[in-house]
Every structure is written in C-alpha cells, then in structure tokens.
Design a protein around this motif. Structure first.
Motif, PDB file in Angstrom:
ATOM      1  N   GLY A 179       7.464  -8.850   4.331  1.00  0.00           N
ATOM      2  CA  GLY A 179       6.136  -9.421   4.437  1.00  0.00           C
ATOM      3  C   GLY A 179       5.057  -8.713   3.653  1.00  0.00           C
ATOM      4  O   GLY A 179       3.897  -9.145   3.659  1.00  0.00           O
ATOM      5  N   ALA A 180       5.383  -7.625   2.955  1.00  0.00           N
ATOM      6  CA  ALA A 180       4.370  -6.879   2.204  1.00  0.00           C
ATOM      7  C   ALA A 180       4.048  -7.593   0.894  1.00  0.00           C
ATOM      8  O   ALA A 180       4.870  -8.331   0.340  1.00  0.00           O
ATOM      9  CB  ALA A 180       4.855  -5.459   1.934  1.00  0.00           C
ATOM     10  N   THR A 181       2.838  -7.341   0.375  1.00  0.00           N
ATOM     11  CA  THR A 181       2.404  -7.904  -0.889  1.00  0.00           C
ATOM     12  C   THR A 181       1.912  -6.782  -1.801  1.00  0.00           C
ATOM     13  O   THR A 181       1.118  -5.927  -1.372  1.00  0.00           O
ATOM     14  CB  THR A 181       1.254  -8.915  -0.684  1.00  0.00           C
ATOM     15  N   VAL A 182       2.381  -6.785  -3.046  1.00  0.00           N
ATOM     16  CA  VAL A 182       1.949  -5.807  -4.048  1.00  0.00           C
ATOM     17  C   VAL A 182       1.495  -6.590  -5.271  1.00  0.00           C
ATOM     18  O   VAL A 182       2.287  -7.331  -5.863  1.00  0.00           O
ATOM     19  CB  VAL A 182       3.089  -4.838  -4.421  1.00  0.00           C
ATOM     20  N   ASP A 183       0.231  -6.423  -5.670  1.00  0.00           N
ATOM     21  CA  ASP A 183      -0.326  -7.197  -6.775  1.00  0.00           C
ATOM     22  C   ASP A 183      -1.070  -6.267  -7.738  1.00  0.00           C
ATOM     23  O   ASP A 183      -1.962  -5.530  -7.316  1.00  0.00           O
ATOM     24  CB  ASP A 183      -1.287  -8.263  -6.235  1.00  0.00           C
ATOM     25  N   VAL A 224       6.235   0.923   1.242  1.00  0.00           N
ATOM     26  CA  VAL A 224       5.101   0.057   1.570  1.00  0.00           C
ATOM     27  C   VAL A 224       5.477  -0.677   2.853  1.00  0.00           C
ATOM     28  O   VAL A 224       6.428  -1.465   2.876  1.00  0.00           O
ATOM     29  CB  VAL A 224       4.802  -0.932   0.430  1.00  0.00           C
ATOM     30  N   GLY A 225       4.753  -0.396   3.933  1.00  0.00           N
ATOM     31  CA  GLY A 225       5.134  -0.875   5.261  1.00  0.00           C
ATOM     32  C   GLY A 225       5.068  -2.385   5.428  1.00  0.00           C
ATOM     33  O   GLY A 225       4.515  -3.111   4.592  1.00  0.00           O
ATOM     34  N   LYS A 249       3.768   9.440  -5.731  1.00  0.00           N
ATOM     35  CA  LYS A 249       5.172   9.660  -5.402  1.00  0.00           C
ATOM     36  C   LYS A 249       5.347  10.049  -3.930  1.00  0.00           C
ATOM     37  O   LYS A 249       4.636  10.891  -3.393  1.00  0.00           O
ATOM     38  CB  LYS A 249       5.709  10.773  -6.299  1.00  0.00           C
ATOM     39  N   GLY A 250       6.316   9.386  -3.273  1.00  0.00           N
ATOM     40  CA  GLY A 250       6.712   9.760  -1.923  1.00  0.00           C
ATOM     41  C   GLY A 250       5.760   9.360  -0.815  1.00  0.00           C
ATOM     42  O   GLY A 250       5.953   9.776   0.329  1.00  0.00           O
ATOM     43  N   SER A 251       4.749   8.552  -1.112  1.00  0.00           N
ATOM     44  CA  SER A 251       3.801   8.165  -0.066  1.00  0.00           C
ATOM     45  C   SER A 251       4.368   7.053   0.823  1.00  0.00           C
ATOM     46  O   SER A 251       5.235   6.284   0.397  1.00  0.00           O
ATOM     47  CB  SER A 251       2.476   7.711  -0.686  1.00  0.00           C
ATOM     48  N   ARG A 252       3.816   6.975   2.033  1.00  0.00           N
ATOM     49  CA  ARG A 252       4.228   5.934   2.986  1.00  0.00           C
ATOM     50  C   ARG A 252       2.973   5.162   3.394  1.00  0.00           C
ATOM     51  O   ARG A 252       2.065   5.715   4.016  1.00  0.00           O
ATOM     52  CB  ARG A 252       4.907   6.553   4.201  1.00  0.00           C
ATOM     53  N   VAL A 274      -0.200  11.705  -3.836  1.00  0.00           N
ATOM     54  CA  VAL A 274       1.214  12.044  -3.668  1.00  0.00           C
ATOM     55  C   VAL A 274       1.493  12.435  -2.221  1.00  0.00           C
ATOM     56  O   VAL A 274       0.736  13.185  -1.600  1.00  0.00           O
ATOM     57  CB  VAL A 274       1.601  13.192  -4.611  1.00  0.00           C
ATOM     58  N   GLY A 275       2.589  11.903  -1.676  1.00  0.00           N
ATOM     59  CA  GLY A 275       3.058  12.331  -0.364  1.00  0.00           C
ATOM     60  C   GLY A 275       2.167  11.986   0.807  1.00  0.00           C
ATOM     61  O   GLY A 275       2.229  12.639   1.850  1.00  0.00           O
ATOM     62  N   ARG A 276       1.356  10.947   0.686  1.00  0.00           N
ATOM     63  CA  ARG A 276       0.501  10.554   1.804  1.00  0.00           C
ATOM     64  C   ARG A 276       1.336   9.881   2.893  1.00  0.00           C
ATOM     65  O   ARG A 276       2.310   9.200   2.606  1.00  0.00           O
ATOM     66  CB  ARG A 276      -0.611   9.616   1.339  1.00  0.00           C
ATOM     67  N   THR A 277       0.928  10.059   4.141  1.00  0.00           N
ATOM     68  CA  THR A 277       1.630   9.476   5.280  1.00  0.00           C
ATOM     69  C   THR A 277       0.664   8.582   6.051  1.00  0.00           C
ATOM     70  O   THR A 277      -0.552   8.632   5.829  1.00  0.00           O
ATOM     71  CB  THR A 277       2.169  10.581   6.219  1.00  0.00           C
ATOM     72  N   PRO A 278       1.163   7.787   6.998  1.00  0.00           N
ATOM     73  CA  PRO A 278       0.262   6.952   7.799  1.00  0.00           C
ATOM     74  C   PRO A 278      -0.850   7.736   8.491  1.00  0.00           C
ATOM     75  O   PRO A 278      -1.932   7.210   8.732  1.00  0.00           O
ATOM     76  CB  PRO A 278       1.212   6.297   8.805  1.00  0.00           C
ATOM     77  N   LYS A 279      -0.631   9.015   8.792  1.00  0.00           N
ATOM     78  CA  LYS A 279      -1.659   9.822   9.427  1.00  0.00           C
ATOM     79  C   LYS A 279      -2.864  10.050   8.528  1.00  0.00           C
ATOM     80  O   LYS A 279      -3.966  10.380   9.010  1.00  0.00           O
ATOM     81  CB  LYS A 279      -1.071  11.176   9.853  1.00  0.00           C
TER      82      LYS A 279
END
Length: 413
Positions: free
Chosen positions: A332-336, A346-347, A377-380, A395-400
């Motif tokens: 269900g994700a969208t990337v544009d 990408v959640g 790189k490596g982000s969520r 780089v490396g970002r998380t949902p928090k």
C-alpha cells in the motif's frame, strides 16, 4: 605507448546530499547494478589500459570493497593492474589532500616509478564511453604536453565546467574554470593526457603550490606549455547534483538511450552479486522500467530504476523513482519522484513524495529544489507516514525519529 591511468576518486560531494553521506561519489550506485566508477574503469580496460591507480580520500570503504583486486575488470594482474592509493602522513607533513593536483603530487613517487611516457588523469564520477586510444594517438600526433578532451555544451551550462578557447590548430589559448560568463561553448571533460615528465616537473617546480587542476594548473599550463584540445562528441554526463543524477538514470529508460548498457563492443564491467532472476508477480504492473537481478515486484512500478533485491509489495506504487539495493516498499505504500538508498524500509501505506507543494529543502535549498525526495541508507519509514517534496530523510533514521507522521515539503529529518 606506455600509459598510467590515475582516477580521481577522493573528493567529497555534498551536492549529492545523503547519497554521499557514507560513500565517495564514484561508489554511488547507478543504473541498478553498476557503480559510477565502473564506467571509467571499463573505459580503461576496453582501451587496453591495464595500469590503473585509483586515488581515494573521502569515505573510501565502499569504493575499496567494490574494486577489491579489480578482477571484474581484468585488473587483478601481477604486472600493472589496479592500485588503490590513499592519503598518508609523512615527515614533511603530508596527509589530507587539498585538491586534484595535490592528490597527484602526493603520489608522484608512484608516477616516477611507473615505466610510462604518458599519464592519463581521469575523473571517477562521470558517465561516458571513450576509447582513450584515440585520445592518446591524437596527443602523440600533435606532440602536446597536455591534451584535454572537450565537448560542446549549452552556454547556460558553462558555469558548471572548465571552458576553453581553441585556435585553428586545436591549441588551447584560454582555460577558465566555471566562469560566470563566457563566449565559449567548449567545455573541458576533466580528463588530461600528460607527458609524464611535464606533469612531474610542473607539480614540483612551477606549479608546486597549485592544488587543483581546473582552477590553477590548467590556466597556467595553457600560457606556458603546448596544451591541445581533443574533440569528443559521444555521450558524457557529470552528475554533480541530485537532479543530474536522477536525470542520468531516467535517461536510461528511453526507447533508444544515449548511453547503451548492452553494447557488446563496449562492455561496462562491474562486480556482480549472485542474485536470482527478477520476479514479476501475477498481479504486478510494470511500465517502462529498468529492473535488475533479485528484485521482486508484486505492485505497480512506472518509469523507475529498480536495483538488485528490491521488493515492491502488493498494492504499492513506485513512480519516476530510483530505488537502490535491498530496499522494501511495503504493501500500500506510494513512492513518487524519490531517490531511496540501500536497505530502506518504506512502511505500509506510507507516502513518499506526496502533494503539489514544491518548497525547497530548508537546509539545502540550492541543491534540493526540483521536487525530488531523498531517503538515506538503512532508514525505516513508519507506516502511514506522509513525506512531502524536496524532503531529506537522513541515514539510519527509525520510526522514533519521526515526531509526526506528516513531514511537510522541504523538511529534513
């Protein structure tokens, strides 16, 4: 003719934002399965040049791991082959290199020891195919001290290049590095064929304090040595900005791309990973893409470059984007209009590059202003997030790291 090729691969490239946060520009992935430096390395071996040195400095690990012993390019030879040259401290105070000429000066012992008559200095961050043998033949025929490949560019782009003026015999009479105004339309390609002794003598004597070829060495040499131009009319791209990088990738999706990647007469070599074939699901929809090994497409992908191991899940949409290795676009994700680096997630139902607001990025307004959104790189990216245009996710970002699921256009996390 015995030739040593020296590839400049050590400069920092802040204009590429998070793409060069953990790697040198020549190590940035391109066209799905390649790295930028693959093109100049392939040009060397396709031109029968097997004595190659790569000069590194900024964030070299990814580049060194990619090149390794040079086997994919047949550069793992006992005689010649590829050498990785890195900055090092000396008793005289050597170490961090201040520019391209300074990088060569630091390694003049390597140049002196090479049994060559010509040193070919190459940029590691350009896309092009060139038979260097034709350049070197011209260099010898005109008996130049230095030969500079040039090509026509739009006057509106002159500020990005070293611009040259030539005389009727092809000799360069003026060299201006990135001028604000110029009447010339001939741009230097950042490639220099030097007589070895001219290079060594200049960097140790007359030009001993000069640190950059474009800004200092070439303007001075034009006035005091025989510097000739070599015309090149093939495809060549300098991807010094995020927009230029995106455009160069998108250009590969044309029905007849200017840069052919499947030309058997001029193979572009790379270090390939063992991946299964691309898999396209029964309900997937793909239209005008570049898909590579190991990717798995169950959703919809339109006009995009998909790297090895990328997953586009059921119900997801990827459009006008570059997705690097092992990234997952959840259901269900969208990337544009986005560039997403390696191993990003990408959640579910997240939206990247959403809306019509084209506010430039607040931290990098001069670099991120064309509507492209970048994810490091490596982000969520959390599920249900809405990320606008011209955003940069580090780089490396998380949902928090997301205080709010809505990231307005032009913001950075």
């Amino acid at each position: 003719m015995k030739v040593l090729a020296m590839i400049m691969a050590g400069g920092e490239s802040p204009a590429l934002s998070v793409l060069t946060a953990t790697r040198a520009e020549p190590a940035v992935p391109f066209a799905g399965k390649f790295r930028i430096i693959d093109f100049v390395l392939s040009n060397c071996v396709n031109s029968d040049i097997y004595n190659v040195a790569v000069l590194t400095q900024y964030e070299p690990r990814a580049l060194i791991e990619h090149i390794a012993l040079g086997k994919p390019w047949d550069l793992d030879r006992a005689a010649g082959g590829v050498r990785i040259l890195q900055p090092y401290p000396t008793k005289a105070g050597g170490g961090w290199q201040r520019g391209t000429a300074d990088a060569i000066r630091t390694n003049l012992d390597f140049v002196r020891e090479a049994n060559v008559s010509t040193v070919l200095i190459l940029a590691g961050d350009h896309f092009y195919k060139m038979d260097y043998r034709k350049l070197l033949e011209h260099h010898n025929q005109v008996d130049a001290d230095v030969t500079v490949p040039v090509r026509e560019v739009s006057p509106f782009d002159a500020y990005r290049f070293g611009m040259v003026k030539t005389e009727s015999d092809g000799r360069i009479s003026l060299f201006e590095e990135k001028p604000r105004r110029t009447r010339s339309t001939l741009a230097s390609m950042g490639i220099y064929a030097f007589k070895r002794d001219v290079l060594v003598n200049w960097l140790t004597k007359e030009g001993k304090d000069q640190v950059d070829f474009g800004r200092e060495v070439m303007p001075s040499l034009v006035r005091r040595r025989r510097v000739h131009a070599f015309s090149f009319d093939g495809y060549w791209a300098d991807i010094g900005t995020v927009q230029a990088y995106w455009e160069a990738n998108m250009a590969l999706l044309a029905e007849t791309p200017a840069l052919e990647l499947d030309d058997p007469r001029w193979v572009i070599h790379t270090r390939s990973e063992e991946r299964p074939p691309a898999w396209i699901g029964p309900d997937a929809n793909v239209d005008g893409n570049l898909l590579t090994d190991g990717c798995r497409i169950e959703g919809r992908v339109v006009r995009s470059v998909i790297s090895p191991g990328v997953v586009v899940s059921r119900g997801a949409l990827v459009r006008d984007s570059i997705i690097l290795t092992d990234t997952v676009i959840a259901e269900g994700a969208t990337v544009d209009r986005a560039i997403i680096d390696k191993r990003v997630v990408v959640g579910e139902n997240a939206q990247v590059g959403v809306g019509d607001d084209n506010t430039p990025n607040r931290r990098e307004p001069a670099r991120i202003n064309t509507g492209l959104t970048l994810i490091g790189k490596g982000s969520r990216i959390p599920a249900n997030a809405r990320i606008g245009r011209n955003c940069v996710i580090g780089v490396g970002r998380t949902p928090k790291d997301f205080a709010d699921l809505v990231v307005p256009s032009g913001e950075t996390i």
